[in-house]
Design a protein around this motif. Structure first.
Motif, PDB file in Angstrom:
ATOM      1  N   ASP A 137      64.253  74.676  45.388  1.00  0.00           N
ATOM      2  CA  ASP A 137      64.725  75.972  45.886  1.00  0.00           C
ATOM      3  C   ASP A 137      64.969  75.961  47.391  1.00  0.00           C
ATOM      4  N   ILE A 138      64.705  74.834  48.044  1.00  0.00           N
ATOM      5  CA  ILE A 138      64.744  74.759  49.509  1.00  0.00           C
ATOM      6  C   ILE A 138      65.969  73.985  49.976  1.00  0.00           C
ATOM      7  N   ALA A 139      66.568  74.442  51.069  1.00  0.00           N
ATOM      8  CA  ALA A 139      67.611  73.700  51.772  1.00  0.00           C
ATOM      9  C   ALA A 139      67.000  73.163  53.067  1.00  0.00           C
ATOM     10  N   PHE A 140      66.828  71.852  53.146  1.00  0.00           N
ATOM     11  CA  PHE A 140      66.210  71.222  54.316  1.00  0.00           C
ATOM     12  C   PHE A 140      67.270  70.914  55.372  1.00  0.00           C
ATOM     13  N   LEU A 141      66.938  71.233  56.620  1.00  0.00           N
ATOM     14  CA  LEU A 141      67.800  70.920  57.764  1.00  0.00           C
ATOM     15  C   LEU A 141      67.069  69.861  58.594  1.00  0.00           C
ATOM     16  N   HIS A 142      67.437  68.607  58.407  1.00  0.00           N
ATOM     17  CA  HIS A 142      66.681  67.497  58.984  1.00  0.00           C
ATOM     18  C   HIS A 142      67.196  67.039  60.342  1.00  0.00           C
ATOM     19  N   ALA A 143      68.245  67.659  60.867  1.00  0.00           N
ATOM     20  CA  ALA A 143      68.815  67.184  62.131  1.00  0.00           C
ATOM     21  C   ALA A 143      68.768  68.264  63.208  1.00  0.00           C
ATOM     22  N   MET A 144      67.706  69.065  63.176  1.00  0.00           N
ATOM     23  CA  MET A 144      67.524  70.050  64.242  1.00  0.00           C
ATOM     24  C   MET A 144      67.181  69.335  65.553  1.00  0.00           C
ATOM     25  N   HIS A 145      67.577  69.938  66.669  1.00  0.00           N
ATOM     26  CA  HIS A 145      67.146  69.420  67.969  1.00  0.00           C
ATOM     27  C   HIS A 145      67.034  70.579  68.945  1.00  0.00           C
ATOM     28  N   SER A 146      66.211  70.404  69.973  1.00  0.00           N
ATOM     29  CA  SER A 146      65.864  71.485  70.891  1.00  0.00           C
ATOM     30  C   SER A 146      66.260  71.149  72.324  1.00  0.00           C
ATOM     31  N   LYS A 147      66.262  72.188  73.178  1.00  0.00           N
ATOM     32  CA  LYS A 147      66.575  72.000  74.597  1.00  0.00           C
ATOM     33  C   LYS A 147      65.344  71.724  75.442  1.00  0.00           C
ATOM     34  N   ASN A 405      58.773  65.447  70.572  1.00  0.00           N
ATOM     35  CA  ASN A 405      60.130  64.910  70.390  1.00  0.00           C
ATOM     36  C   ASN A 405      61.101  66.071  70.151  1.00  0.00           C
ATOM     37  N   PRO A 406      61.835  66.494  71.178  1.00  0.00           N
ATOM     38  CA  PRO A 406      62.798  67.580  70.996  1.00  0.00           C
ATOM     39  C   PRO A 406      64.129  67.120  70.404  1.00  0.00           C
ATOM     40  N   ASP A 407      64.304  65.822  70.200  1.00  0.00           N
ATOM     41  CA  ASP A 407      65.601  65.273  69.814  1.00  0.00           C
ATOM     42  C   ASP A 407      65.831  65.213  68.307  1.00  0.00           C
TER      43      ASP A 407
END
Length: 483
Positions: A137-147, A405-407
């Motif tokens: 039931d989940i959609a995973f977003l594995h390529a998030m990155h932060s500032k 790790n923000p990347d």
């Protein structure tokens, strides 16, 4: 008799009267729909706070589960076989990389194996056996990155779309955009963990520059709303008369000072508090839930931290089913003198830290998702899981933990309008950087707003010479995870 007179007399017949009554009732019904939050508006004519959306919405409300401390993607959600294969070897190209707390050591595999789950075969950590039942039931977003690689700004960035304080949170934006669906409860509620508030505290659910009434109301099972009961010695008539006089004085002052949004928020808070005297005790009373439900969530678990989080999960469900628009539910708090003790910030002893945190999170969260699905609430509730950034695939030099790790990191969505059992994006083979379909916080919220019926570029507030947005000046809807 003239034709004109005949037409007038015809209006007085019983048949014409009943016909006009039904027509009129249809108009009343239409006005009710418009005022009660179910109408869709032309974006050019859209007015905030009236329950109108830019386009047809899939979701009516949001549950955002936040794990502060930067929960490790490669130890929870994203399987990295190369970490197992090259465990103990230097990270290629970054043998001397210095991150947030200093020099990094070699690659470190997850302390726990990953296992395939569901029909999709999605592999997640065996430390999350209950959550594994929900992967389809989940959609995973594995390529998030932060500032940012700092907890406070990272949490604020993930919650507001901006790494500095002073901007409205996503829940405040939804409160402004849609208004209340239950006038007897807050539109936006933040439920802090029993261990304390997250990094940067209330800035995570702030109204920012939006009117102050759009900030979240804090409540939890361990700290319910205070001062709702009438003091002894004051009759209901005296209480009512006092509120009426206060309201009259506030309205006069507000009319003379229209720019005072704090006062307007205070007036609204007083009025809401009066209504909550009846509604809030009922909504926060968990004693009426069945024994089966309490066992499902683990509210009486011998682990007091797990039991407290479980009760907050159950409270979140009760608020959602009473049409609170946005619920922020926190699992863990800000950092302490010992890294990883109170949140997911596992710098030195990742295995011991996550053996403490995962059992607290796993059963109650999975129970909440099960409950939402079984009750039908998941059909129009959007569930988000978020954290501020990820962890390094290496261990910190001289420790058995991971640095910031923000990347690259993982967030996920579930529920109304989301295509379950999907994975979008990926970090590189070691989990170091977002590599396939990198996804920003602004993309994330552009998608959230789309599911709620809003064009993220048109949901704005003029502030300091700019039309401000939750998505800043960026963001695209991630259509690949939409049902």
């Amino acid at each position: 008799m003239s034709d004109n007179l005949a037409r007038r007399l015809n209006l007085l017949t019983r048949r014409s009267l009943l016909g006009n009554v039904y027509t009129g009732l249809g108009g009343v019904g239409l006005m009710h729909l418009i005022s009660s939050g179910t109408a869709m508006a032309d974006p050019t004519d859209w007015q905030p706070g009236r329950g109108q959306t830019h386009h047809l919405a899939k979701a009516k409300r949001v549950l955002q589960i936040f794990c502060p401390g930067a929960a490790s993607h490669m130890d929870l959600w994203e399987h990295k076989p190369s970490l197992e294969k090259y465990h103990g070897q230097p990270l290629p190209g970054e043998e001397h990389f210095v991150s947030f707390q200093g020099k990094n050591g070699n690659l470190m595999k997850s302390p726990w194996p990953f296992a395939a789950a569901g029909e999709s075969g999605k592999r997640i950590s065996t430390m999350l056996p209950n959550m594994a039942r929900h992967v389809d039931d989940i959609a995973f977003l594995h390529a998030m990155h932060s500032k940012t690689n700092t907890h406070g700004p990272g949490c604020v960035f993930m919650n507001t779309g901006h790494p500095t304080e002073g901007f409205p949170s996503a829940g405040a934006w939804l409160s402004y955009a849609l208004g209340s669906e239950n006038e007897n409860l807050p539109t936006y509620v933040a439920i802090p963990d029993i261990r304390g508030e997250p990094p940067n505290g209330k800035a995570n659910w702030s109204n920012g520059f939006l009117p102050a009434r759009h900030q979240a109301i804090m409540m939890s099972d361990q700290k319910p709303v205070r001062n709702l009961s009438r003091p002894s010695g004051i009759s209901s008539e005296e209480d009512f008369d006092s509120r009426q006089l206060l309201a009259q004085l506030n309205r006069k002052f507000a009319a003379a000072n229209p720019a005072e949004s704090d006062l307007q928020a205070r007036v609204a808070a007083y009025e809401l508090a009066a209504r909550m005297q009846m509604s809030a005790p009922e909504a926060t009373d968990l004693s009426g839930e069945s024994i089966t439900t309490h066992q499902l969530y683990g509210t009486d678990d011998p682990n007091s931290l797990k039991a407290a989080y479980a009760r907050n999960c159950l409270l979140a469900r009760r608020l959602l089913e009473r049409d609170v628009r946005y619920v922020n539910l926190y699992c863990a708090s800000r950092a302490s003198g010992v890294d990883g003790l109170l949140n997911w910030d596992a710098h030195k002893t990742l295995k011991a830290d996550y053996q403490r945190h995962c059992p607290i999170f796993d059963q109650p969260t999975a129970a909440l998702l099960t409950d939402l699905k079984q009750s039908g609430l998941l059909n129009d509730t959007l569930v988000l899981w978020t954290t501020e950034f990820g962890r390094m695939p290496t261990h910190q030099d001289g420790t058995a933990g991971r640095d910031h790790n923000p990347d690259g990191f993982t967030c996920w969505m579930m529920g109304a309008g989301v295509q379950g059992g999907t994975t979008y994006g990926a970090t590189d083979e070691f989990g170091r950087r977002a590599e396939l379909n990198p996804t920003t916080v602004w993309d994330f919220y552009a998608t959230v707003l789309h599911l709620l019926g809003f064009d993220h570029e048109k949901l704005t507030w003029y502030h300091n010479g700019l039309d401000r947005r939750l998505t800043d000046v960026q963001g695209r809807v991630i259509v690949e995870v939409l049902a």
